[in-house]
Structure formats: structure tokens, C-alpha cells
Enzyme design. Structure first.
Site, PDB file in Angstrom:
ATOM      1  N   GLU A  45      15.417  25.337   2.421  1.00  0.00           N
ATOM      2  CA  GLU A  45      13.984  25.345   1.644  1.00  0.00           C
ATOM      3  C   GLU A  45      13.996  24.592   0.197  1.00  0.00           C
ATOM      4  O   GLU A  45      15.133  24.674  -0.511  1.00  0.00           O
ATOM      5  CB  GLU A  45      13.830  26.771   1.409  1.00  0.00           C
ATOM      6  CG  GLU A  45      13.568  27.455   2.814  1.00  0.00           C
ATOM      7  CD  GLU A  45      13.208  28.963   2.761  1.00  0.00           C
ATOM      8  OE1 GLU A  45      12.757  29.521   1.718  1.00  0.00           O
ATOM      9  OE2 GLU A  45      13.156  29.547   3.662  1.00  0.00           O
TER      10      GLU A  45
ATOM     11  N   ARG B 260      15.596  34.440   8.065  1.00  0.00           N
ATOM     12  CA  ARG B 260      16.146  33.388   7.003  1.00  0.00           C
ATOM     13  C   ARG B 260      16.418  32.083   7.766  1.00  0.00           C
ATOM     14  O   ARG B 260      16.807  32.139   8.892  1.00  0.00           O
ATOM     15  CB  ARG B 260      17.314  33.761   6.582  1.00  0.00           C
ATOM     16  CG  ARG B 260      17.342  35.057   5.141  1.00  0.00           C
ATOM     17  CD  ARG B 260      16.809  34.323   4.046  1.00  0.00           C
ATOM     18  NE  ARG B 260      16.488  35.353   2.920  1.00  0.00           N
ATOM     19  CZ  ARG B 260      15.418  36.201   2.805  1.00  0.00           C
ATOM     20  NH1 ARG B 260      14.499  36.063   3.560  1.00  0.00           N
ATOM     21  NH2 ARG B 260      15.586  37.145   1.870  1.00  0.00           N
TER      22      ARG B 260
ATOM     23  N   HIS C  63       7.317  30.306   3.563  1.00  0.00           N
ATOM     24  CA  HIS C  63       8.270  31.415   3.211  1.00  0.00           C
ATOM     25  C   HIS C  63       7.312  32.468   2.692  1.00  0.00           C
ATOM     26  O   HIS C  63       7.320  32.927   1.400  1.00  0.00           O
ATOM     27  CB  HIS C  63       9.176  31.382   2.353  1.00  0.00           C
ATOM     28  CG  HIS C  63      10.392  32.333   2.422  1.00  0.00           C
ATOM     29  ND1 HIS C  63      11.721  32.069   2.332  1.00  0.00           N
ATOM     30  CD2 HIS C  63      10.298  33.637   2.866  1.00  0.00           C
ATOM     31  CE1 HIS C  63      12.414  33.310   2.489  1.00  0.00           C
ATOM     32  NE2 HIS C  63      11.644  34.229   2.719  1.00  0.00           N
TER      33      HIS C  63
HETATM   34  P1  NAP Z   1      17.508  45.543   8.598  1.00  0.00           P
HETATM   35  O1  NAP Z   1      17.075  46.903   8.558  1.00  0.00           O
HETATM   36  O2  NAP Z   1      19.068  45.357   8.140  1.00  0.00           O
HETATM   37  O3  NAP Z   1      17.639  45.019  10.085  1.00  0.00           O
HETATM   38  C1  NAP Z   1      18.420  43.866  10.432  1.00  0.00           C
HETATM   39  C2  NAP Z   1      18.798  43.899  11.953  1.00  0.00           C
HETATM   40  O4  NAP Z   1      19.741  42.949  12.396  1.00  0.00           O
HETATM   41  C3  NAP Z   1      19.545  45.392  12.060  1.00  0.00           C
HETATM   42  O5  NAP Z   1      19.124  45.967  13.475  1.00  0.00           O
HETATM   43  C4  NAP Z   1      21.022  44.849  12.407  1.00  0.00           C
HETATM   44  O6  NAP Z   1      21.941  45.623  13.276  1.00  0.00           O
HETATM   45  C5  NAP Z   1      21.001  43.569  13.047  1.00  0.00           C
HETATM   46  N1  NAP Z   1      22.154  42.529  12.948  1.00  0.00           N
HETATM   47  C6  NAP Z   1      22.792  42.498  11.838  1.00  0.00           C
HETATM   48  N2  NAP Z   1      23.813  41.563  11.945  1.00  0.00           N
HETATM   49  C7  NAP Z   1      23.646  41.035  13.244  1.00  0.00           C
HETATM   50  C8  NAP Z   1      24.311  40.282  14.045  1.00  0.00           C
HETATM   51  N3  NAP Z   1      25.272  39.469  13.598  1.00  0.00           N
HETATM   52  N4  NAP Z   1      23.976  40.185  15.211  1.00  0.00           N
HETATM   53  C9  NAP Z   1      22.949  40.725  16.003  1.00  0.00           C
HETATM   54  N5  NAP Z   1      22.152  41.551  15.171  1.00  0.00           N
HETATM   55  C10 NAP Z   1      22.655  41.734  13.649  1.00  0.00           C
HETATM   56  O7  NAP Z   1      16.921  44.164   7.886  1.00  0.00           O
HETATM   57  P2  NAP Z   1      15.224  44.238   7.594  1.00  0.00           P
HETATM   58  O8  NAP Z   1      14.847  44.823   6.452  1.00  0.00           O
HETATM   59  O9  NAP Z   1      14.681  44.532   8.910  1.00  0.00           O
HETATM   60  O10 NAP Z   1      15.199  42.676   7.295  1.00  0.00           O
HETATM   61  C11 NAP Z   1      15.768  41.563   8.340  1.00  0.00           C
HETATM   62  C12 NAP Z   1      15.679  40.201   7.424  1.00  0.00           C
HETATM   63  O11 NAP Z   1      14.399  39.747   7.277  1.00  0.00           O
HETATM   64  C13 NAP Z   1      16.031  40.590   5.766  1.00  0.00           C
HETATM   65  O12 NAP Z   1      17.633  40.208   5.881  1.00  0.00           O
HETATM   66  C14 NAP Z   1      15.593  39.237   5.272  1.00  0.00           C
HETATM   67  O13 NAP Z   1      16.567  38.165   5.346  1.00  0.00           O
HETATM   68  C15 NAP Z   1      14.484  38.912   6.184  1.00  0.00           C
HETATM   69  N6  NAP Z   1      13.008  39.022   5.623  1.00  0.00           N
HETATM   70  C16 NAP Z   1      12.331  37.785   5.601  1.00  0.00           C
HETATM   71  C17 NAP Z   1      11.327  38.079   4.853  1.00  0.00           C
HETATM   72  C18 NAP Z   1      10.181  36.797   4.865  1.00  0.00           C
HETATM   73  O14 NAP Z   1       9.417  36.820   3.811  1.00  0.00           O
HETATM   74  N7  NAP Z   1      10.059  36.151   5.521  1.00  0.00           N
HETATM   75  C19 NAP Z   1      10.809  39.303   4.395  1.00  0.00           C
HETATM   76  C20 NAP Z   1      11.449  40.327   4.527  1.00  0.00           C
HETATM   77  C21 NAP Z   1      12.768  40.135   5.128  1.00  0.00           C
HETATM   78  P3  NAP Z   1      22.795  47.011  12.662  1.00  0.00           P
HETATM   79  O15 NAP Z   1      22.004  47.934  12.875  1.00  0.00           O
HETATM   80  O16 NAP Z   1      24.067  46.774  13.640  1.00  0.00           O
HETATM   81  O17 NAP Z   1      23.253  46.427  11.113  1.00  0.00           O
END
Ligand code: NAP
Length: 346
Positions: free
Chosen positions: A275, A246, A293
Site C-alpha cells: 500500500e 491485510r 483500505h
Molecule cells: P481475530 O478476532 O483475531 O480473528 C482472526 C481469526 O484468524 C481467528 O479465528 C484466528 O484463529 C484466525 N487465524 C489466526 N492465524 C491463523 C492462521 N495461521 N491460519 C488460519 N487462521 C488463523 O481478528 P479480527 O478482529 O477478526 O481481525 C482480523 C484481521 O482483519 C485483523 O488482524 C486486521 O488485519 C484485519 N482488519 C482489517 C480492517 C480493514 O480496514 N480492512 C479492519 C479491521 C481488521 P485463532 O482463534 O486460532 O487465533
């Protein structure tokens, strides 16, 4: 046109912005649907007005569902977001008001990881600038010293947040014979580390040692400006930063300065702090690849996300537990005050 078979017991759902017809049809089998099929976000005022009398809402990441919005929409039972990231939803406020909130995890991991690699490759090899050069007619033929990018194979990849998407990014690094480092709040199980060939390090080590840093943390108060001047200063002057998480995870003004001053080599961005507006000076830089995005934007994946959101909403409004409920507390205990819980939901 989708509000057929209206009856007193059919819940009412607002779809705030264009989604797939297939998903609308699924919703319309169970609910009366008010679908804004313009692909422009509703204004906050329009959103609140259209939510009056609605029990369900299908929202996009361009809609902000704050406590103030929830307070003015007392009939809402479920907000179903068509995105895995849910920084646009106030989940805590919704929980206190007994409103269910859902997202679309898992179905977009590979697509977003693929796109992260598009940015890694394009930013490392200067593909977009080279394309622009070619189209401008300035290319006069092959030259040994033209458009010298940096290799990816054999380098060190640093993944911030080894969650669902971060893991898929790591998996793809194997084909490039890379050393993979990761950092985050929690260490992954040893078995997963072995499978991915990924080593856990602290954030500082990752930033200092990686040739490519890629961000996969969710946007929360803790991760706002996760990368700012101090972090960019730790990175190698030859490093590439990629962000498909994000926008506010990166301090965009600090990034513009670092790219301009050559403190890092290049960047690939899919997301922005405000954005759709880029930070001043960003679009004038040659060493950055800018995507609007589109990380999850493949036909197959966007359809899956849209259908998943529709199913979450239908489940919540027909007495089933939504498969991707973000706040299961609303189904029990002190928050149960609004949601009618059926035995299946418990
Ligand atoms: P996820 O499975 O929840 O993975 C997030 C990771 O970040 C987990 O390993 C989490 O650790 C870690 N994390 C959380 N808070 C943190 C902190 N304060 N410091 C360090 N690490 C931290 O999420 P995901 O499905 O992979 O998606 C990640 C993000 O990608 C989404 O939230 C979304 O905003 C973004 N996204 C963007 C697009 C796009 O179109 N560009 C598409 C999809 C997703 P823990 O295991 O400790 O929680």
C-alpha cells in the site's frame, strides 16, 4: 497547541498522524501532546526524531514500530495502535524491552463485516464496472444480456478465520440463505457453529467448494500469501475472492494472473501487498473492485478506534493496565524491567 499545562510529572505523547480532536483532548488532560495533525505518515527518520523524550506514542497502521525504532526511543513505555491489526508493531521486541503495546479490537467488527459485504455484493454483481459504463454515456438502454453477474443468495460462503470479524460476516450470510463454511487454526465452539450455521472444513475443501471466499485472518508469517497460485487454482472458475484482512495475505501478482486468465471470476479488495501501490496490471482488470483500505471507515467506528487508542495510552501512562494490552508479560516477570507496575496493573 495541545501541549498545555506542561509539568515535570506529565508524560509526553506523540500522535504520529491525524486522529480525532476528542481523543487528543482526552490525552491532553493527562499528558503533554505532540500531535502531527498532517494526514501523512512521518518518515522513519522523523518518527524516531519526534519520539525522543516521549513516553507514549499513538500510532497508525502506516507507522512501523520495529525493534530498531524501539532501540532508538529508550523513553517509550507504551505504543498504542489505532487498529485491530498490529502487523506494523514488533510486539515481541517491545515485550523484551518492557514496552507496552495495544490495539483496538472489537469496536470495528460490524463496520468491517458490513464493508466485506459491500465488496462481496459489488464484486459478484459487477456494480463498479456498471457504474463506470453508465457514467461514460455508453449505456443505450436496458438489455437482457447486459452486466450478467452471479447470484449470492443460496450459494456457499467460505470464511477464512472465524474470529471477531469473520463471525459478523457469517451472521450476515443468514439473510442470503447461504451455506457457510469456515476454516482456521482452531475450531469454534459447537454452540457458535450452530448459531452461525457455519461448518468447519479444511482449507482445501473450503477453497474447492465455496462460491465466495472471504479472508479474515491476521497478517503473520504463517498467513503471508495464505492465498497464492496453488490456492487460486483450487477455487471454482466462477468464484469470488474478497480480502478485507491485510494485503500480504494474498499473493497479489498471482491474483492478477488468475483474474486475467479467468481462473476465478472476480475479486473485491480493500487491502494491498504494498500500500498504496497496486500490483502491476491490477487496476486494468475489469473483474476486480478496489477500495482504498476503508473497511473500518465509518465516522462512528473510526471515532471509537481513535478514543480507544487514546484511553489505552492514558491508562498505560497513569499507572493503570491498558484495556487492550497485547503483551501483558511486560507487567510481570523478567520483562518488568522498564514499566513501573502499580497494584492496579497486576
Ligand atoms: P481475530 O478476532 O483475531 O480473528 C482472526 C481469526 O484468524 C481467528 O479465528 C484466528 O484463529 C484466525 N487465524 C489466526 N492465524 C491463523 C492462521 N495461521 N491460519 C488460519 N487462521 C488463523 O481478528 P479480527 O478482529 O477478526 O481481525 C482480523 C484481521 O482483519 C485483523 O488482524 C486486521 O488485519 C484485519 N482488519 C482489517 C480492517 C480493514 O480496514 N480492512 C479492519 C479491521 C481488521 P485463532 O482463534 O486460532 O487465533
Amino acid at each position: 497547541m495541545h501541549a498545555q499545562r506542561s509539568g515535570p510529572l506529565r508524560p509526553k505523547v506523540l500522535i504520529t498522524r491525524k486522529i480525532f480532536e476528542e481523543s487528543i483532548a482526552h490525552l491532553a488532560r493527562h499528558c503533554d501532546v505532540d500531535a502531527n495533525q498532517r494526514d501523512v505518515p512521518l518518515t522513519p527518520h522523523e518518527l524516531i526524531r519526534k519520539l525522543q523524550g516521549k513516553q507514549g506514542a499513538i500510532t497508525l497502521l502506516t507507522d512501523t514500530i520495529s525493534d530498531a525504532v524501539l532501540a532508538r526511543c529508550p523513553d517509550l513505555k507504551i505504543v498504542s495502535n489505532v487498529a485491530v491489526g498490529f502487523n506494523n508493531l514488533d510486539v515481541k521486541a517491545a515485550t523484551e524491552r518492557g514496552v507496552m503495546m495495544t490495539n483496538t479490537p472489537g469496536v470495528l467488527d460490524d463496520t468491517t463485516a458490513d464493508f466485506t459485504w459491500c465488496l462481496i455484493l459489488a464484486a459478484s454483481r459487477g456494480l463498479v464496472d456498471a457504474d463506470r459504463y453508465f457514467r461514460s454515456g455508453r449505456w443505450k438502454g436496458w438489455g437482457l444480456m447486459q452486466f450478467l453477474g452471479r447470484d449470492i443468495h443460496g450459494k456457499t460462503l467460505g470464511i477464512c478465520g472465524l474470529g471477531r470479524i469473520g463471525r459478523r460476516v457469517a451472521k450476515r450470510a443468514k439473510g442470503f440463505d447461504m451455506r457457510v463454511l469456515y476454516t482456521g487454526r482452531t475450531r469454534a465452539p459447537e454452540k457458535l457453529e450452530r448459531e452461525l450455521g457455519a461448518a468447519f472444513v479444511d482449507k482445501r475443501t473450503l477453497l474447492k467448494e465455496s462460491d465466495i471466499v472471504t479472508l479474515h485472518v491476521p497478517l503473520t508469517p504463517d498467513t503471508t500469501h495464505y492465498i497464492s497460485t496453488a490456492e487460486l487454482t483450487l477455487m471454482k472458475p466462477t468464484a469470488v475472492l474478497v480480502n478485507t484482512s491485510r494485503g500480504p495475505v494474498v499473493d497479489e501478482k498471482a491474483l492478477v494472473r488468475a483474474l486475467r486468465e479467468g481462473r476465478i471470476a472476480s475479486a473485491g479488495l480493500d487491502v494491498y501487498e504494498r500500500e498504496p501501490r497496486p500490483a502491476s496490471g491490477l487496476t486494468r482488470l475489469k473483474n476486480v473492485v478496489l477500495a482504498p483500505h476503508i473497511g473500518s471507515a465509518s465516522m462512528e467506528t473510526r471515532l471509537r478506534m481513535s478514543n480507544m487508542a487514546a484511553e489505552n495510552c492514558v491508562a498505560g501512562l497513569t499507572g493503570r493496565r491498558p484495556p487492550n494490552l497485547l503483551n501483558p508479560q511486560v507487567l510481570k516477570g523478567k520483562y518488568k524491567r522498564f514499566t513501573k507496575v502499580t497494584p492496579e496493573q497486576k
